[in-house]
Design an enzyme around this catalytic site. Structure first.
Site, PDB file in Angstrom:
ATOM      1  CG  HIS A  61      -1.785   1.203   1.357  1.00 32.90           C
ATOM      2  ND1 HIS A  61      -3.111   1.210   0.994  1.00 32.90           N
ATOM      3  CD2 HIS A  61      -1.522   2.455   1.805  1.00 32.90           C
ATOM      4  CE1 HIS A  61      -3.625   2.416   1.202  1.00 32.90           C
ATOM      5  NE2 HIS A  61      -2.675   3.185   1.710  1.00 32.90           N
ATOM      6  CD  GLU A  62       1.578   3.653   3.636  1.00 29.60           C
ATOM      7  OE1 GLU A  62       1.790   4.703   2.984  1.00 29.60           O
ATOM      8  OE2 GLU A  62       0.542   3.487   4.306  1.00 29.60           O
ATOM      9  CG  HIS A  88       0.549   6.418  -0.789  1.00 34.07           C
ATOM     10  ND1 HIS A  88      -0.486   7.069  -1.430  1.00 34.07           N
ATOM     11  CD2 HIS A  88       0.005   5.863   0.339  1.00 34.07           C
ATOM     12  CE1 HIS A  88      -1.603   6.914  -0.727  1.00 34.07           C
ATOM     13  NE2 HIS A  88      -1.332   6.189   0.344  1.00 34.07           N
ATOM     14  CG  HIS A 103       0.634   8.816  -7.003  1.00 31.07           C
ATOM     15  ND1 HIS A 103      -0.532   9.104  -6.329  1.00 31.07           N
ATOM     16  CD2 HIS A 103       0.494   9.403  -8.217  1.00 31.07           C
ATOM     17  CE1 HIS A 103      -1.332   9.807  -7.097  1.00 31.07           C
ATOM     18  NE2 HIS A 103      -0.733  10.014  -8.255  1.00 31.07           N
TER      19      HIS A 103
END
Length: 671
Positions: free
Chosen positions: A462-463, A466, A469
């Site tokens: 999940h992290e 980011h 991104h």
């Protein structure tokens, strides 16, 4: 020039010179940079030339960069490597920084120039990203009170400065409660039920704190694992009460801060013409209105409660078999759920964890990034770092350097709890090429080796979503780069990447037994996949009630005097089963009061709607690494930042507007 924060950083990739930076360097450097920023902005506002995109909009983006360089270091270190001196600096500087930015937003000449460019925009030859930057900057100013007049302008600025001070204090109170609590485990009886991996982590935790034996802290991976495995109900209760009681210790009680924060937010909303803070915040989200958020959350709420009731029956059946009390308390739920998981799925963390070492799972996420986006990660042990646990990599795409990635994976005193991603430098090209420096933070219990639950693996991915991104951002203006998108779009890349942690070929390649090196058996992978929706009722109820509480709090137009009574009232209104409890109680709800998610905790479910639709495109193709889809994912989601409207970027990838059906189906909540 003896202050390292004001010098050129002669370090690899111009990372901050962490070994030279001290807490006392931040106040003088940030004050000087604020003064320089004010001067640069004044020059933009007072120039004789008519307002244009280049001399006003583009110039504003560039003028912010020197201050941003140092403030990012400050905000990152206060979260991941704080101490008493840095916390004192934060208490001093947070309101000063807020006042500084508030004064810029309330500069009448500056806003008049920005407004003039916006009115000229239809006649200007601007590309899509330039139009987006103009719109976003203009909206930033309007949301910060630029349209206010007279006393209302001063009032808005004063409340912003006070909110910054209170927010900093709120986060520091939670951090202190998390850092100070230690549950000592003195003997074998105290260790009853704990698997070898948790015992090793608890021993390591004790050693790091200079203690004998074993210890459990309020780091999420430590306390939740203890609650799942400990056979001692009394110790589980002690850990649970400390966990849910963060932020309301007598000497650090956050409840008065919440009351004041909510009054100030309501004051700002009314100054800008909104009935309440939720109405104000949601005007700049994909959802648009509180009503749209309610419609989404309430689609999940009743089905989730019904599923939780069925899960409770399973837990009670196990409790009867074990001769335990069927009156399930909140500190019993995870423990009994682990027993049910063993019985129904034959899935035991002690069996699973040896296949999920932190090192192997980082290799897995790098492999996924390589196969999807052409990224490669080259370890650099010589990169500056603020703590020995931090590791760093250069990141290349098709052979070209695109950024630096840092990971900080272990819990320790002075580090905020939970998991988050950030940047030390954002990507951009306005004023020269700026390579992103992305950092991922988690709070795993350190051990040798560090073994992860599958929930931990999902957190890691999940992290990293980011992080990607940030790393894949390809825009000109830093104001639009990476995760600086609308709040209910920002979780799409992170939640989407979690899916690749479950791709069987990824597991087969990287989930290797820590001792034998053997690949995870297909039968065990099948068990993991079969258990994806295990305890989904419990998880969804706890998340959804927290999101509903957040929304109700920020719709409460007259403020909240009794925080505990308000929290209890919302739980009773929606019929929250007491044995489930809130995922986040208000006194430690950092997302709302120190994290930018006010009236926005719903965004995880909103983004999950988008994520379920987006990954369904890969599922329909039958290939999680389809080259064409991966290219579209890069172009439309990961690289575009906020340079396009998120509705357009999503539809460009999926081909249609999102609906909640696939998300509800994925969670097992569809009828």
């Amino acid at each position: 020039m003896s202050n390292p924060l004001l010098q050129n950083w002669d370090t690899p990739h111009q990372l901050p010179p962490f070994d030279a930076i001290r807490a006392e360097h931040f106040a003088p450097s940030l004050r000087q940079l604020m003064a320089e920023h004010r001067a640069a902005v004044a020059a933009i506002a007072n120039q004789a030339e008519p307002a244009s995109f280049a001399n006003t909009v583009e110039a504003l983006d560039a003028a912010a960069l020197p201050l941003k360089r140092v403030s990012l270091v400050f905000h990152n270190l206060r979260s991941s490597h704080s101490d008493a001196e840095l916390q004192a600096a934060e208490r001093e500087l947070a309101p000063q920084l807020a006042a500084h930015h508030g004064a810029i937003y309330l500069d009448e000449k500056l806003f008049a120039r920005l407004d003039a460019v916006l009115r000229q925009a239809p006649q200007l030859e601007l590309n899509e990203e330039q139009r987006r930057l103009l719109q976003r900057l203009h909206r930033d100013f309007v949301m910060a009170g630029s349209c206010l007049q007279g006393e209302a302008r001063r009032e808005f600025a004063d409340t912003s400065a006070e909110l910054a001070r209170l927010s900093a204090q709120f986060g520091q109170n939670v951090l202190a409660d998390e850092s100070e609590f230690v549950l000592r485990l003195h003997n074998e009886d105290d260790l009853a039920g704990l698997p070898a991996s948790l015992r090793a982590a608890a021993a390591q935790t004790a050693r790091e704190r200079g203690l004998d034996g074993h210890a459990v802290t309020l780091a999420r991976s430590s306390v939740t694992t203890f609650l799942a495995h400990s056979s001692r109900a009394d110790l589980r209760e002690s850990a649970w009460r400390a966990w849910v009681g963060r932020g309301e210790q007598a000497q650090r009680d956050n409840r008065p801060l919440i009351t004041r924060i909510m009054a100030l937010r309501q004051q700002q909303a009314r100054l800008l013409g909104y009935a309440n803070y939720a109405d104000y915040a949601l005007t700049d989200r994909m959802a648009g209105t509180p009503e749209a958020v309610h419609r989404l959350l309430e689609q999940a709420w009743e089905p989730a409660k019904a599923l939780l009731a069925r899960e409770k029956l399973q837990l009670q059946a196990v409790a009867r078999k074990l001769g335990l009390n069927e009156d399930i308390q909140p500190w019993d739920w995870r423990h009994l759920a682990e027993k049910v998981r063993l019985e129904h799925y034959a899935l035991d963390d002690a069996e699973v964890k040896p296949y999920f070492s932190l090192e192997n799972m980082q290799a897995a996420m790098f492999d996924v990034a390589g196969r999807l986006f052409g990224l490669s990660f080259v370890a650099r042990d010589d990169l500056p770092r603020y703590h020995p646990d931090v590791k760093g990599w250069e990141v290349y795409r098709h052979g070209e350097l695109v950024g630096v990635f840092l990971s900080d994976n272990f819990a320790r005193p002075g580090k905020s709890g939970g998991a988050w991603a950030s940047v030390y430098r954002a990507q951009g090209r306005n004023g020269g090429v700026s390579l992103p420096i992305a950092v991922n933070n988690t709070n795993f219990a350190k051990a040798s080796p560090t073994l992860l639950s599958f929930d931990d693996v999902r957190t890691l991915f999940h992290e990293f979503g980011h992080g990607l991104h940030h790393l894949l951002s390809n825009v000109r203006y830093q104001r639009l780069s990476g995760t600086q998108v609308l709040r209910d779009f920002v979780e799409l890349p992170s939640q989407l990447l979690e899916n690749w942690a479950l791709v069987p070929e990824v597991l087969a390649r990287h989930a290797r037994h820590i001792e034998s090196g053997e690949a995870i058996p297909a039968a065990l992978v099948a068990k993991i996949l079969a258990a994806q929706n295990f305890q989904q009722g419990y998880a969804t109820v706890r998340y959804t009630i927290s999101a509903l509480l957040d929304l109700a709090l920020h719709q409460a137009g007259e403020g909240v005097d009794d925080v505990a009574a308000f929290e209890d009232g919302i739980c009773r209104r929606y019929g929250l089963p007491p044995e489930a409890g809130l995922a986040h109680r208000l006194p430690h709800f950092n997302h709302l009061f120190n994290g930018g998610y006010a009236a926005g905790y719903y965004v995880y479910m909103w983004a999950e709607v988008l994520e379920a639709e987006a990954f369904a495109v890969f599922e329909a193709k039958g290939d999680a690494f389809d080259a064409g889809l991966a290219d579209g994912l890069h172009r439309h989601i990961f690289s575009v930042g906020n340079a396009r409207d998120p509705q357009l970027t999503f539809q460009a990838f999926c081909g249609h507007a999102p609906s909640a059906g696939p998300m509800l189906q994925k969670r097992g909540l569809a009828g």
